[in-house]
Design a protein around this motif. Structure first.
Motif, PDB file in Angstrom:
ATOM      1  N   ARG A 179       0.838  -1.205   0.000  1.00 18.43           N
ATOM      2  CA  ARG A 179       0.000   0.000   0.000  1.00 18.43           C
ATOM      3  C   ARG A 179       0.873   1.256   0.000  1.00 18.43           C
ATOM      4  NH1 ARG A 179      -5.231   1.062   0.998  1.00 18.43           N
ATOM      5  NH2 ARG A 179      -5.595  -1.113   1.632  1.00 18.43           N
ATOM      6  N   GLY A 226      -6.177  -7.539  -1.191  1.00 12.66           N
ATOM      7  CA  GLY A 226      -5.744  -6.148  -1.093  1.00 12.66           C
ATOM      8  C   GLY A 226      -4.365  -5.919  -1.717  1.00 12.66           C
ATOM      9  N   MET A 273      -3.169  -3.579  -4.897  1.00  8.93           N
ATOM     10  CA  MET A 273      -2.127  -2.572  -4.713  1.00  8.93           C
ATOM     11  C   MET A 273      -1.028  -2.745  -5.759  1.00  8.93           C
ATOM     12  SD  MET A 273      -3.007  -0.536  -2.235  1.00  8.93           S
ATOM     13  CE  MET A 273      -4.698  -0.738  -2.816  1.00  8.93           C
TER      14      MET A 273
END
Length: 239
Positions: free
Chosen positions: A40, A213, A217
């Motif tokens: 991230r 996730g 990213m």
């Protein structure tokens, strides 16, 4: 070459390390290792690509800084020209060492041959006058612990990529303002089309394991290639 030693205040009293950015300290590199846990932060500044080790066959993730060996387009003299510095660079010259005994706690080691180890009497102290860790070493130790945990989690992430066949080779042609071209080869990226067509069971598997996730990213990071090309062009054109 490297000279890894178990860090301790007895053997390393007075040890100082350089903490500034600079080619002389090993920052002139086109990429460094990254882990899914920091995707991230990384994706906001650098492209994330994947590479398979020819010998072991193991997959790793890299934050990309340039297009050729020794090129770091985010290094401006002694200044790091990005809002984030990947952990694998930030911890140098320290690393995690694993004792031979099963179940023993990991230990902090130092590579005494690393260019960040000061031989001039300048730099940041690692231990204070009482032999206690300085705030710098305490921060490094915390980062090493997080990185060690993230590396072990990363093994499951890469296994999931393999299981769902979500990685594909890619080649990038980089046309530059002076008429020259650079080709980026030997890396892999997430197969966006394959990810978009995964069935419900596969998506639930990835989501439950916390892999979905980081996958998105990594995909989002590819938008950073245009900015990386801009930096390359500025360098080529003398900007």
């Amino acid at each position: 070459m490297s000279n890894h030693q178990l860090l301790n205040s007895g053997d390393h009293a007075g040890l100082r390390v350089h903490v500034d950015a600079g080619a002389a300290y090993g920052d002139a590199t086109m990429a460094c290792l990254t882990v899914p846990a920091e995707f991230r932060q990384v994706q906001a500044h650098f492209p994330i690509v994947f590479r398979r080790d020819i010998t072991s066959g193991r997959m790793s993730a890299l934050a990309l800084f340039g297009f050729e060996d020794g090129e770091n387009l985010f290094l401006a003299g002694d200044r790091w020209d990005a809002g984030y510095r990947p952990v694998a660079l930030s911890i140098q010259p320290f690393l995690i060492g694993r004792p031979a005994s099963e179940g023993a706690e990991p230990q902090v080691h130092v590579d005494m041959d690393h260019p960040r180890v000061s031989s001039s009497g300048e730099g940041t102290l690692v231990f204070d006058e009482e032999g206690k860790p300085t705030p710098h070493l305490e921060r490094i130790a915390a980062m090493l612990g997080d990185l060690d945990h993230a590396h072990r989690e990363g093994e499951d992430f890469f296994a999931a990529l393999e299981r769902h066949a979500l990685i594909e080779p890619f080649t990038l042609e980089v046309p530059l303002g002076d008429g020259s071209k650079h080709s980026l080869v030997g890396f892999q990226t997430v197969n966006e089309e394959k990810l978009a067509t995964l069935d419900g069971d596969a998506l639930r598997d990835l989501l439950a394991a916390g892999h979905l996730g980081p996958l998105y990213m990594a995909l989002a990071s590819l938008s950073q290639f245009s900015k990386l090309v801009d930096r390359k062009n500025a360098k080529v054109m003398g900007g």
